[in-house]
Design a protein around this motif. Structure first.
Motif, PDB file in Angstrom:
ATOM      1  N   PRO A 161       0.730  -1.193  -0.106  1.00 46.36           N
ATOM      2  CA  PRO A 161      -0.150   0.170   0.052  1.00 46.36           C
ATOM      3  C   PRO A 161       0.748   1.508   0.026  1.00 46.36           C
ATOM      4  O   PRO A 161       0.500   2.318  -0.473  1.00 46.36           O
ATOM      5  CB  PRO A 161      -0.800  -0.156   1.290  1.00 46.36           C
ATOM      6  N   LEU A 162       2.127   1.355   0.599  1.00 43.46           N
ATOM      7  CA  LEU A 162       2.867   2.501   0.546  1.00 43.46           C
ATOM      8  C   LEU A 162       3.736   2.433  -0.652  1.00 43.46           C
ATOM      9  O   LEU A 162       4.389   3.604  -1.111  1.00 43.46           O
ATOM     10  CB  LEU A 162       3.768   2.605   1.743  1.00 43.46           C
ATOM     11  N   GLY A 163       3.548   1.666  -1.533  1.00 48.27           N
ATOM     12  CA  GLY A 163       4.351   1.622  -2.760  1.00 48.27           C
ATOM     13  C   GLY A 163       5.875   1.417  -2.805  1.00 48.27           C
ATOM     14  O   GLY A 163       6.564   1.740  -3.790  1.00 48.27           O
ATOM     15  N   LYS A 164       6.243   0.667  -1.720  1.00 47.71           N
ATOM     16  CA  LYS A 164       7.572   0.351  -1.372  1.00 47.71           C
ATOM     17  C   LYS A 164       7.963  -0.943  -2.245  1.00 47.71           C
ATOM     18  O   LYS A 164       7.138  -1.707  -2.097  1.00 47.71           O
ATOM     19  CB  LYS A 164       8.021   0.197   0.132  1.00 47.71           C
ATOM     20  N   ILE A 165       9.288  -0.717  -2.643  1.00 49.00           N
ATOM     21  CA  ILE A 165       9.590  -2.235  -3.354  1.00 49.00           C
ATOM     22  C   ILE A 165      11.304  -2.270  -2.809  1.00 49.00           C
ATOM     23  O   ILE A 165      11.872  -1.550  -2.512  1.00 49.00           O
ATOM     24  CB  ILE A 165       9.597  -2.300  -4.918  1.00 49.00           C
ATOM     25  N   PRO A 166      11.353  -3.727  -2.491  1.00 47.24           N
ATOM     26  CA  PRO A 166      10.721  -4.991  -3.134  1.00 47.24           C
ATOM     27  C   PRO A 166       9.885  -5.385  -1.955  1.00 47.24           C
ATOM     28  O   PRO A 166       9.799  -4.836  -0.950  1.00 47.24           O
ATOM     29  CB  PRO A 166      12.114  -5.984  -3.084  1.00 47.24           C
ATOM     30  N   PHE A 167       8.976  -6.090  -2.209  1.00 47.66           N
ATOM     31  CA  PHE A 167       7.953  -6.613  -1.518  1.00 47.66           C
ATOM     32  C   PHE A 167       7.657  -8.067  -1.720  1.00 47.66           C
ATOM     33  O   PHE A 167       8.108  -8.578  -2.795  1.00 47.66           O
ATOM     34  CB  PHE A 167       6.681  -5.894  -1.244  1.00 47.66           C
ATOM     35  N   ILE A 168       7.278  -9.006  -0.787  1.00 53.91           N
ATOM     36  CA  ILE A 168       6.870 -10.185  -1.038  1.00 53.91           C
ATOM     37  C   ILE A 168       5.378 -10.618  -0.988  1.00 53.91           C
ATOM     38  O   ILE A 168       4.747 -10.228  -0.084  1.00 53.91           O
ATOM     39  CB  ILE A 168       7.605 -11.318  -0.001  1.00 53.91           C
ATOM     40  N   ARG A 169       4.950 -11.268  -2.133  1.00 55.02           N
ATOM     41  CA  ARG A 169       3.611 -11.594  -2.201  1.00 55.02           C
ATOM     42  C   ARG A 169       3.209 -12.908  -1.815  1.00 55.02           C
ATOM     43  O   ARG A 169       4.028 -13.823  -2.296  1.00 55.02           O
ATOM     44  CB  ARG A 169       3.095 -11.344  -3.793  1.00 55.02           C
TER      45      ARG A 169
END
Length: 71
Positions: free
Chosen positions: A62-70
Motif C-alpha cells: 500500500p505504501l508503494g515500497k519495493i521490493p515486497f513479497i506476495r
C-alpha cells in the motif's frame, strides 16, 4: 555468477519476490531466500509499463515500497 531462484521446484505455497533485480535491497532478500532454501519466483515490479504504483503493486504494498513479497 547469476543465482537461480527455485521456480523449477514444485511447491504448494510459493512466495513471489516483487521488485527490481538491480536493487540492492531486492538482492538481499533474494539471497536470504536462496540461502534458506525457500521456494519462490520472481516478478519485476517498478519497471516502465509495470510500475510500482500499478493497482496490483499498490494492493500488495500500500505504501508503494519495493521490493515486497506476495504470498
Amino acid at each position: 555468477m547469476i543465482a537461480m531462484s527455485t521456480t523449477d521446484r514444485p511447491s504448494s505455497t510459493t512466495l513471489v519476490l516483487c521488485g527490481l533485480p538491480i536493487s540492492n535491497y531486492y538482492s538481499k532478500v533474494k539471497l536470504a531466500l536462496l540461502e534458506k532454501g525457500v521456494p519462490f519466483r520472481e516478478e519485476e515490479v517498478g519497471v516502465a509499463g509495470r510500475g510500482a504504483k500499478s493497482e496490483d503493486a499498490m494492493r500488495d504494498s500500500p505504501l508503494g515500497k519495493i521490493p515486497f513479497i506476495r504470498t
